[in-house]
Motif scaffolding. Structure first.
Motif, PDB file in Angstrom:
ATOM      1  N   ARG A   1       0.851  -1.193   0.000  1.00 26.89           N
ATOM      2  CA  ARG A   1       0.000   0.000   0.000  1.00 26.89           C
ATOM      3  C   ARG A   1       0.886   1.242   0.000  1.00 26.89           C
ATOM      4  NH1 ARG A   1      -3.708   0.048   4.906  1.00 26.89           N
ATOM      5  NH2 ARG A   1      -4.776  -1.664   3.854  1.00 26.89           N
ATOM      6  N   ASP A   2       0.415   2.311  -0.629  1.00 22.09           N
ATOM      7  CA  ASP A   2       1.227   3.516  -0.793  1.00 22.09           C
ATOM      8  C   ASP A   2       1.744   4.058   0.534  1.00 22.09           C
ATOM      9  OD1 ASP A   2       0.853   3.353  -3.492  1.00 22.09           O
ATOM     10  OD2 ASP A   2      -0.674   4.923  -3.599  1.00 22.09           O
ATOM     11  N   ASN A   3       0.893   4.053   1.573  1.00 23.06           N
ATOM     12  CA  ASN A   3       1.326   4.627   2.852  1.00 23.06           C
ATOM     13  C   ASN A   3       2.422   3.785   3.504  1.00 23.06           C
ATOM     14  OD1 ASN A   3      -0.554   2.517   3.544  1.00 23.06           O
ATOM     15  ND2 ASN A   3      -0.772   3.427   5.571  1.00 23.06           N
ATOM     16  N   ILE A   4       2.453   2.482   3.214  1.00 22.93           N
ATOM     17  CA  ILE A   4       3.513   1.631   3.753  1.00 22.93           C
ATOM     18  C   ILE A   4       4.845   1.980   3.083  1.00 22.93           C
ATOM     19  CG2 ILE A   4       4.377  -0.733   3.901  1.00 22.93           C
ATOM     20  CD1 ILE A   4       2.161  -0.171   5.883  1.00 22.93           C
ATOM     21  N   ARG A   5       4.817   2.180   1.779  1.00 23.60           N
ATOM     22  CA  ARG A   5       6.041   2.578   1.082  1.00 23.60           C
ATOM     23  C   ARG A   5       6.544   3.925   1.595  1.00 23.60           C
ATOM     24  NH1 ARG A   5       3.562   0.337  -3.800  1.00 23.60           N
ATOM     25  NH2 ARG A   5       2.989   2.436  -4.476  1.00 23.60           N
ATOM     26  N   THR A   6       5.616   4.839   1.898  1.00 22.59           N
ATOM     27  CA  THR A   6       6.001   6.146   2.446  1.00 22.59           C
ATOM     28  C   THR A   6       6.672   5.987   3.804  1.00 22.59           C
ATOM     29  OG1 THR A   6       4.181   7.255   1.287  1.00 22.59           O
ATOM     30  CG2 THR A   6       5.138   8.408   3.176  1.00 22.59           C
ATOM     31  N   ARG A   7       6.107   5.128   4.660  1.00 23.79           N
ATOM     32  CA  ARG A   7       6.706   4.887   5.986  1.00 23.79           C
ATOM     33  C   ARG A   7       8.095   4.278   5.850  1.00 23.79           C
ATOM     34  NH1 ARG A   7       1.745   1.860   9.143  1.00 23.79           N
ATOM     35  NH2 ARG A   7       0.183   3.538   8.951  1.00 23.79           N
ATOM     36  N   ILE A   8       8.237   3.363   4.902  1.00 22.75           N
ATOM     37  CA  ILE A   8       9.531   2.708   4.713  1.00 22.75           C
ATOM     38  C   ILE A   8      10.582   3.728   4.288  1.00 22.75           C
ATOM     39  CG2 ILE A   8      10.791   1.060   3.262  1.00 22.75           C
ATOM     40  CD1 ILE A   8       8.203  -0.637   3.245  1.00 22.75           C
ATOM     41  N   HIS A   9      10.228   4.579   3.335  1.00 24.04           N
ATOM     42  CA  HIS A   9      11.173   5.611   2.889  1.00 24.04           C
ATOM     43  C   HIS A   9      11.544   6.550   4.032  1.00 24.04           C
ATOM     44  CE1 HIS A   9      11.282   4.385  -1.201  1.00 24.04           C
ATOM     45  NE2 HIS A   9      10.031   4.727  -1.495  1.00 24.04           N
TER      46      HIS A   9
ATOM     47  N   ALA B   1      11.521   5.796   7.295  1.00 23.09           N
ATOM     48  CA  ALA B   1      12.346   5.086   8.266  1.00 23.09           C
ATOM     49  C   ALA B   1      13.772   4.906   7.770  1.00 23.09           C
ATOM     50  CB  ALA B   1      11.721   3.723   8.576  1.00 23.09           C
ATOM     51  N   GLU B   2      13.938   4.717   6.470  1.00 22.01           N
ATOM     52  CA  GLU B   2      15.282   4.515   5.921  1.00 22.01           C
ATOM     53  C   GLU B   2      16.192   5.718   6.174  1.00 22.01           C
ATOM     54  OE1 GLU B   2      14.563   1.480   2.149  1.00 22.01           O
ATOM     55  OE2 GLU B   2      14.180   3.634   1.884  1.00 22.01           O
ATOM     56  N   LYS B   3      15.597   6.888   6.349  1.00 23.53           N
ATOM     57  CA  LYS B   3      16.379   8.104   6.614  1.00 23.53           C
ATOM     58  C   LYS B   3      16.703   8.272   8.101  1.00 23.53           C
ATOM     59  CE  LYS B   3      14.073  10.475   2.779  1.00 23.53           C
ATOM     60  NZ  LYS B   3      13.161  11.576   2.389  1.00 23.53           N
ATOM     61  N   LEU B   4      16.001   7.503   8.941  1.00 20.90           N
ATOM     62  CA  LEU B   4      16.133   7.702  10.388  1.00 20.90           C
ATOM     63  C   LEU B   4      16.865   6.582  11.115  1.00 20.90           C
ATOM     64  CD1 LEU B   4      12.484   8.950  11.132  1.00 20.90           C
ATOM     65  CD2 LEU B   4      14.548  10.351  10.924  1.00 20.90           C
TER      66      LEU B   4
ATOM     67  N   LEU C   1       8.732   5.839  19.948  1.00 17.06           N
ATOM     68  CA  LEU C   1       9.420   6.049  18.677  1.00 17.06           C
ATOM     69  C   LEU C   1       8.658   5.454  17.499  1.00 17.06           C
ATOM     70  CD1 LEU C   1      13.023   5.118  19.938  1.00 17.06           C
ATOM     71  CD2 LEU C   1      12.095   7.427  19.609  1.00 17.06           C
ATOM     72  N   ARG C   2       7.401   5.167  17.675  1.00 17.09           N
ATOM     73  CA  ARG C   2       6.638   4.473  16.641  1.00 17.09           C
ATOM     74  C   ARG C   2       6.425   5.313  15.381  1.00 17.09           C
ATOM     75  NH1 ARG C   2       2.105   1.219  20.243  1.00 17.09           N
ATOM     76  NH2 ARG C   2       3.442  -0.557  20.746  1.00 17.09           N
ATOM     77  N   SER C   3       6.489   6.620  15.502  1.00 14.82           N
ATOM     78  CA  SER C   3       6.227   7.474  14.345  1.00 14.82           C
ATOM     79  C   SER C   3       7.332   7.400  13.289  1.00 14.82           C
ATOM     80  CB  SER C   3       6.058   8.927  14.793  1.00 14.82           C
ATOM     81  OG  SER C   3       7.245   9.397  15.407  1.00 14.82           O
ATOM     82  N   SER C   4       8.442   6.733  13.608  1.00 14.70           N
ATOM     83  CA  SER C   4       9.557   6.668  12.666  1.00 14.70           C
ATOM     84  C   SER C   4       9.272   5.764  11.464  1.00 14.70           C
ATOM     85  CB  SER C   4      10.822   6.163  13.373  1.00 14.70           C
ATOM     86  OG  SER C   4      10.683   4.800  13.757  1.00 14.70           O
ATOM     87  N   GLY C   5       8.271   4.890  11.580  1.00 14.05           N
ATOM     88  CA  GLY C   5       7.985   3.943  10.500  1.00 14.05           C
ATOM     89  C   GLY C   5       8.880   2.720  10.513  1.00 14.05           C
ATOM     90  N   ALA C   6       9.629   2.519  11.587  1.00 19.23           N
ATOM     91  CA  ALA C   6      10.598   1.422  11.637  1.00 19.23           C
ATOM     92  C   ALA C   6       9.941   0.046  11.549  1.00 19.23           C
ATOM     93  CB  ALA C   6      11.427   1.526  12.913  1.00 19.23           C
ATOM     94  N   ALA C   7       8.750  -0.103  12.126  1.00 17.88           N
ATOM     95  CA  ALA C   7       8.086  -1.407  12.083  1.00 17.88           C
ATOM     96  C   ALA C   7       7.778  -1.818  10.643  1.00 17.88           C
ATOM     97  CB  ALA C   7       6.805  -1.372  12.912  1.00 17.88           C
ATOM     98  N   SER C   8       7.340  -0.858   9.827  1.00 11.48           N
ATOM     99  CA  SER C   8       7.064  -1.156   8.421  1.00 11.48           C
ATOM    100  C   SER C   8       8.348  -1.515   7.680  1.00 11.48           C
ATOM    101  CB  SER C   8       6.401   0.054   7.752  1.00 11.48           C
ATOM    102  OG  SER C   8       5.147   0.343   8.352  1.00 11.48           O
TER     103      SER C   8
END
Length: 311
Positions: A140-148, A150-153, A236-243
């Motif tokens: 899903r688009d929002n999952i790809r956004t979270r992954i991108h 998290a990759e920066k953080l 720290l959940r807002s970082s998208g790390a789980a996705s």
């Protein structure tokens, strides 16, 4: 401990069972002569003060395994019926039973005929991992956004001990003023055995301040890679790390297994999260035969949970 080829999943390997239930596991066997035709591993535990026969810990499913005897479908189903009846006959009649069957066990009518309640459950699976680009496009688009994001953080690390996961889970339950239901010592023992058999991988998302945002634990064989355990730091959940970790788990699975199983949840919010990764819903079955004591407590439990505002 030797590995059996006649198993449905890694959860049924003798060394896996030996790690999660070294003292109270029992394998029920249906044989004709010297040929093993079916097998089911169970444990007996205490629930609400009474014995309960169920699956070993840390197993999404466990059995029934049937030998492949070939022949017409009608003949195979008849053989499965005979095997299920023979295994049920080995279960104490007055002891409650609560089992989660492997996804291959779709013929559940014999359980119903023997007085069991059959409950459908759902997981999500990605059955085709050979094209990782296609897996990415199915997110899903929002999952790809979270992954991108998290990759920066964070940085993905696979060299941390299992305690990194246990600590993350403890933080979550501490925040809810609840006890972590995961037995840390049991998980450590399982991790040690899985590492001996090259059957697990722990991935952690760590930032520049060495804070662990999330952790995900995968177990696998050549057939399937399972998302067994996971957790995120509540702050720290807002970082998208789980996705990001789940995506990295899928990428890793594509190198070692034929499919990826999210070990799905019947909780709506968790199901929504897993569904966003593009897997297909897969039904498997819970078969239950409770005695009067457990039947009453299962009946009253929803009211107690509602009273305590427990989700």
């Amino acid at each position: 401990m030797t590995s059996l080829t006649g198993v449905n999943s890694v959860f049924e390997q003798p060394w896996y069972i030996g790690a999660v239930a070294p003292e109270n596991a029992q394998t029920l066997v249906y044989q004709k002569g010297t040929n093993t035709l079916a097998r089911l591993t169970v444990v007996t535990v205490k629930r609400y003060g009474k014995d309960l026969i169920t699956n070993p810990p840390f197993t999404q499913t466990c059995g029934v395994w049937f030998t492949d005897r070939g022949g017409k479908l009608t003949t195979q189903l008849e053989a499965q019926k005979d095997a299920i009846n023979a295994l049920v006959d080995q279960l104490p009649k007055k002891t409650s039973v609560d089992l989660f069957l492997d996804q291959s066990c779709q013929y559940v009518l014999p359980w119903i005929w023997r007085g069991f309640k059959v409950i459908p459950l759902y997981s999500y699976r990605i059955d085709d991992l050979h094209d990782v680009k296609a897996c990415w496009s199915n997110l899903r688009d929002n999952i790809r956004t979270r992954i991108h994001k998290a990759e920066k953080l964070v940085q993905i690390r696979d060299d941390l001990p299992i305690d990194a996961l246990i600590d993350i889970q403890n933080k979550t339950f501490d925040r809810q003023n609840r006890r972590n239901p995961v037995d840390g010592e049991q998980l450590r023992r399982l991790d040690a055995v899985l590492r001996e058999h090259s059957a697990c991988r722990l991935l952690c998302a760590v930032d520049s301040e060495n804070r662990v945002h999330a952790a995900a634990y995968f177990v696998y064989d050549e057939r399937c890679c399972y998302y067994l355990q996971g957790g995120s730091d509540p702050e720290l959940r807002s970082s998208g790390a789980a996705s990001l970790l789940l995506w990295e788990g899928i990428r890793f699975a594509s190198t070692v297994s034929a499919c990826f199983d999210f070990e799905g949840s019947m909780i709506e919010d968790i199901e929504r999260f897993f569904r966003a990764f593009g897997g297909m819903p897969q039904v498997y079955y819970r078969v239950v035969r409770f005695n009067v004591w457990h039947r009453f407590l299962e009946w009253i439990k929803p009211a107690v949970k509602k009273l305590l505002r427990y989700k």
